[in-house]
Motif scaffolding. Structure first.
Motif, PDB file in Angstrom:
ATOM      1  N   LEU A  35      -3.050  13.780  11.137  1.00 37.81           N
ATOM      2  CA  LEU A  35      -3.516  12.973  10.012  1.00 37.81           C
ATOM      3  C   LEU A  35      -5.022  13.131   9.808  1.00 37.81           C
ATOM      4  O   LEU A  35      -5.488  13.277   8.674  1.00 37.81           O
ATOM      5  CB  LEU A  35      -3.155  11.500  10.209  1.00 37.81           C
ATOM      6  N   ALA A  36      -5.791  13.137  10.887  1.00 36.56           N
ATOM      7  CA  ALA A  36      -7.245  13.319  10.773  1.00 36.56           C
ATOM      8  C   ALA A  36      -7.558  14.682  10.154  1.00 36.56           C
ATOM      9  O   ALA A  36      -8.430  14.792   9.280  1.00 36.56           O
ATOM     10  CB  ALA A  36      -7.912  13.178  12.135  1.00 36.56           C
ATOM     11  N   VAL A  86      -1.851   4.159   1.096  1.00 38.91           N
ATOM     12  CA  VAL A  86      -0.469   4.480   1.425  1.00 38.91           C
ATOM     13  C   VAL A  86      -0.145   3.645   2.649  1.00 38.91           C
ATOM     14  O   VAL A  86      -0.941   3.573   3.588  1.00 38.91           O
ATOM     15  CB  VAL A  86      -0.301   5.985   1.745  1.00 38.91           C
ATOM     16  N   ALA A  87       1.027   3.009   2.642  1.00 45.55           N
ATOM     17  CA  ALA A  87       1.397   2.134   3.756  1.00 45.55           C
ATOM     18  C   ALA A  87       2.859   2.358   4.123  1.00 45.55           C
ATOM     19  O   ALA A  87       3.685   2.676   3.269  1.00 45.55           O
ATOM     20  CB  ALA A  87       1.184   0.675   3.355  1.00 45.55           C
ATOM     21  N   CYS A  88       3.167   2.194   5.402  1.00 44.90           N
ATOM     22  CA  CYS A  88       4.550   2.309   5.862  1.00 44.90           C
ATOM     23  C   CYS A  88       4.773   1.351   7.021  1.00 44.90           C
ATOM     24  O   CYS A  88       3.975   1.323   7.971  1.00 44.90           O
ATOM     25  CB  CYS A  88       4.864   3.744   6.296  1.00 44.90           C
ATOM     26  N   ASP A  89       5.852   0.587   6.946  1.00 48.81           N
ATOM     27  CA  ASP A  89       6.280  -0.259   8.055  1.00 48.81           C
ATOM     28  C   ASP A  89       7.800  -0.236   8.178  1.00 48.81           C
ATOM     29  O   ASP A  89       8.413  -1.151   8.695  1.00 48.81           O
ATOM     30  CB  ASP A  89       5.754  -1.686   7.916  1.00 48.81           C
ATOM     31  N   ALA A  90       8.419   0.837   7.698  1.00 52.10           N
ATOM     32  CA  ALA A  90       9.874   0.950   7.669  1.00 52.10           C
ATOM     33  C   ALA A  90      10.475   1.160   9.057  1.00 52.10           C
ATOM     34  O   ALA A  90      11.657   0.888   9.262  1.00 52.10           O
ATOM     35  CB  ALA A  90      10.294   2.097   6.755  1.00 52.10           C
ATOM     36  N   TYR A  91       9.677   1.637   9.995  1.00 48.05           N
ATOM     37  CA  TYR A  91      10.200   1.990  11.308  1.00 48.05           C
ATOM     38  C   TYR A  91       9.713   1.026  12.381  1.00 48.05           C
ATOM     39  O   TYR A  91       8.676   0.379  12.243  1.00 48.05           O
ATOM     40  CB  TYR A  91       9.813   3.436  11.665  1.00 48.05           C
ATOM     41  N   SER A  92      10.445   0.964  13.465  1.00 48.95           N
ATOM     42  CA  SER A  92      10.136   0.006  14.532  1.00 48.95           C
ATOM     43  C   SER A  92       9.033   0.493  15.473  1.00 48.95           C
ATOM     44  O   SER A  92       8.550  -0.277  16.295  1.00 48.95           O
ATOM     45  CB  SER A  92      11.402  -0.312  15.332  1.00 48.95           C
ATOM     46  N   ARG A  93       8.614   1.763  15.338  1.00 45.45           N
ATOM     47  CA  ARG A  93       7.535   2.283  16.173  1.00 45.45           C
ATOM     48  C   ARG A  93       6.353   2.707  15.307  1.00 45.45           C
ATOM     49  O   ARG A  93       6.535   3.341  14.263  1.00 45.45           O
ATOM     50  CB  ARG A  93       8.006   3.476  17.004  1.00 45.45           C
ATOM     51  N   VAL A 101       3.361   8.382   6.891  1.00 47.32           N
ATOM     52  CA  VAL A 101       2.174   8.402   6.034  1.00 47.32           C
ATOM     53  C   VAL A 101       1.548   9.792   6.048  1.00 47.32           C
ATOM     54  O   VAL A 101       1.212  10.348   4.997  1.00 47.32           O
ATOM     55  CB  VAL A 101       1.156   7.323   6.460  1.00 47.32           C
ATOM     56  N   TYR A 102       1.393  10.368   7.234  1.00 44.27           N
ATOM     57  CA  TYR A 102       0.831  11.725   7.338  1.00 44.27           C
ATOM     58  C   TYR A 102       1.643  12.707   6.487  1.00 44.27           C
ATOM     59  O   TYR A 102       1.078  13.498   5.716  1.00 44.27           O
ATOM     60  CB  TYR A 102       0.785  12.196   8.797  1.00 44.27           C
ATOM     61  N   LEU A 103       2.965  12.686   6.630  1.00 43.75           N
ATOM     62  CA  LEU A 103       3.803  13.635   5.895  1.00 43.75           C
ATOM     63  C   LEU A 103       3.673  13.433   4.387  1.00 43.75           C
ATOM     64  O   LEU A 103       3.605  14.410   3.631  1.00 43.75           O
ATOM     65  CB  LEU A 103       5.268  13.507   6.332  1.00 43.75           C
ATOM     66  N   TRP A 104       3.595  12.180   3.940  1.00 43.75           N
ATOM     67  CA  TRP A 104       3.446  11.924   2.509  1.00 43.75           C
ATOM     68  C   TRP A 104       2.116  12.497   2.003  1.00 43.75           C
ATOM     69  O   TRP A 104       2.069  13.173   0.977  1.00 43.75           O
ATOM     70  CB  TRP A 104       3.525  10.422   2.210  1.00 43.75           C
ATOM     71  N   VAL A 105       1.028  12.237   2.743  1.00 41.75           N
ATOM     72  CA  VAL A 105      -0.284  12.741   2.319  1.00 41.75           C
ATOM     73  C   VAL A 105      -0.281  14.268   2.308  1.00 41.75           C
ATOM     74  O   VAL A 105      -0.741  14.898   1.357  1.00 41.75           O
ATOM     75  CB  VAL A 105      -1.410  12.193   3.221  1.00 41.75           C
ATOM     76  N   GLU A 122      -2.230  14.413  -8.396  1.00 44.84           N
ATOM     77  CA  GLU A 122      -1.036  14.357  -7.554  1.00 44.84           C
ATOM     78  C   GLU A 122      -0.986  13.073  -6.722  1.00 44.84           C
ATOM     79  O   GLU A 122       0.058  12.637  -6.287  1.00 44.84           O
ATOM     80  CB  GLU A 122      -0.918  15.598  -6.663  1.00 44.84           C
ATOM     81  N   PHE A 123      -2.137  12.434  -6.534  1.00 42.16           N
ATOM     82  CA  PHE A 123      -2.203  11.193  -5.759  1.00 42.16           C
ATOM     83  C   PHE A 123      -2.159   9.941  -6.631  1.00 42.16           C
ATOM     84  O   PHE A 123      -2.421   8.843  -6.170  1.00 42.16           O
ATOM     85  CB  PHE A 123      -3.457  11.177  -4.875  1.00 42.16           C
ATOM     86  N   ALA A 124      -1.807  10.089  -7.903  1.00 45.20           N
ATOM     87  CA  ALA A 124      -1.790   8.940  -8.817  1.00 45.20           C
ATOM     88  C   ALA A 124      -0.903   7.813  -8.296  1.00 45.20           C
ATOM     89  O   ALA A 124      -1.207   6.634  -8.490  1.00 45.20           O
ATOM     90  CB  ALA A 124      -1.347   9.374 -10.208  1.00 45.20           C
ATOM     91  N   ALA A 125       0.171   8.131  -7.619  1.00 50.22           N
ATOM     92  CA  ALA A 125       1.076   7.098  -7.108  1.00 50.22           C
ATOM     93  C   ALA A 125       0.414   6.226  -6.044  1.00 50.22           C
ATOM     94  O   ALA A 125       0.821   5.088  -5.825  1.00 50.22           O
ATOM     95  CB  ALA A 125       2.339   7.738  -6.536  1.00 50.22           C
ATOM     96  N   ALA A 126      -0.606   6.732  -5.382  1.00 50.70           N
ATOM     97  CA  ALA A 126      -1.290   5.971  -4.333  1.00 50.70           C
ATOM     98  C   ALA A 126      -2.549   5.276  -4.841  1.00 50.70           C
ATOM     99  O   ALA A 126      -3.189   4.541  -4.095  1.00 50.70           O
ATOM    100  CB  ALA A 126      -1.658   6.896  -3.170  1.00 50.70           C
TER     101      ALA A 126
END
Length: 192
Positions: A35-36, A86-93, A101-105, A122-126
């Motif tokens: 991600l970095a 961009v945010a994600c909390d769909a998973y338990s880990r 998030v990394y894959l989306w970016v 291309e980032f308009a959704a975020a």
């Protein structure tokens, strides 16, 4: 415990609805490194992650062994005066939410390499809405910037400041914005 700087208006996943994710084989350390690197390639004006854990790397990404109660992850950045999140909390880990998030970016940035004409970035959704709401682009709390407890004593604050300067100073590969945040955090905590 730190609280995630979840973007206003972004829906949260109920803890009981979070699923384990077995499709990502990368560790949290590999994921944060990826991600970095991706954010360096995106070349934003500034970027900052938010996790429910006060123990983070100097760039704000979680340590390799982070296991906060809230596994959600938020990535905010600004580019050319616009704010994105961009945010994600769909998973338990935490690892899986950071990886998503990394894959989306990454995938979104790669779309910019295609020879197609589109109506928006291309980032308009975020892109976050502009307006009067200062909470959207708010800086992280001063104690989080320096990586100290909110009630840290003067010695701890000064020591944390010196440690952060070693990595955020522009002469050491950091940025002017990061250095400004660290200086401001020290001033706030020392009530200067």
């Amino acid at each position: 415990m730190s609280k995630i700087d979840w973007p206003e208006g972004f829906e949260r996943t109920a803890p009981e609805d979070r699923e384990p994710n077995h499709k990502f084989e990368a560790s949290l350390a590999k994921t944060t490194s990826d991600l970095a690197t991706e954010m360096d390639r995106l070349d934003p004006d500034d970027w900052r992650p938010s996790v429910g854990n006060q123990h983070t790397k100097s760039n704000g990404l979680p340590l390799h062994n982070a296991n906060p109660d809230d596994p959600g992850f938020v990535l905010r950045w600004s580019k050319d005066g616009e704010q994105f999140a961009v945010a994600c909390d769909a998973y338990s880990r935490l690892r899986d939410n950071v990886r998503e998030v990394y894959l989306w970016v990454h995938e979104t940035r790669m779309r910019g390499n295609r020879d197609v004409v589109i109506g928006q970035s291309e980032f308009a959704a975020a892109r976050l809405p502009s307006g009067e709401d200062d909470a959207i682009a708010a800086e992280p709390p001063a104690h989080e910037v320096l990586g100290v407890d909110p009630d840290a004593d003067e010695g701890e604050i000064r020591s944390a400041f010196r440690d952060r300067v070693k990595t955020v100073h522009p002469d050491q590969g950091g940025s002017v914005d990061a250095m400004r945040r660290v200086k401001r955090a020290k001033e706030v905590l020392l009530d200067v």
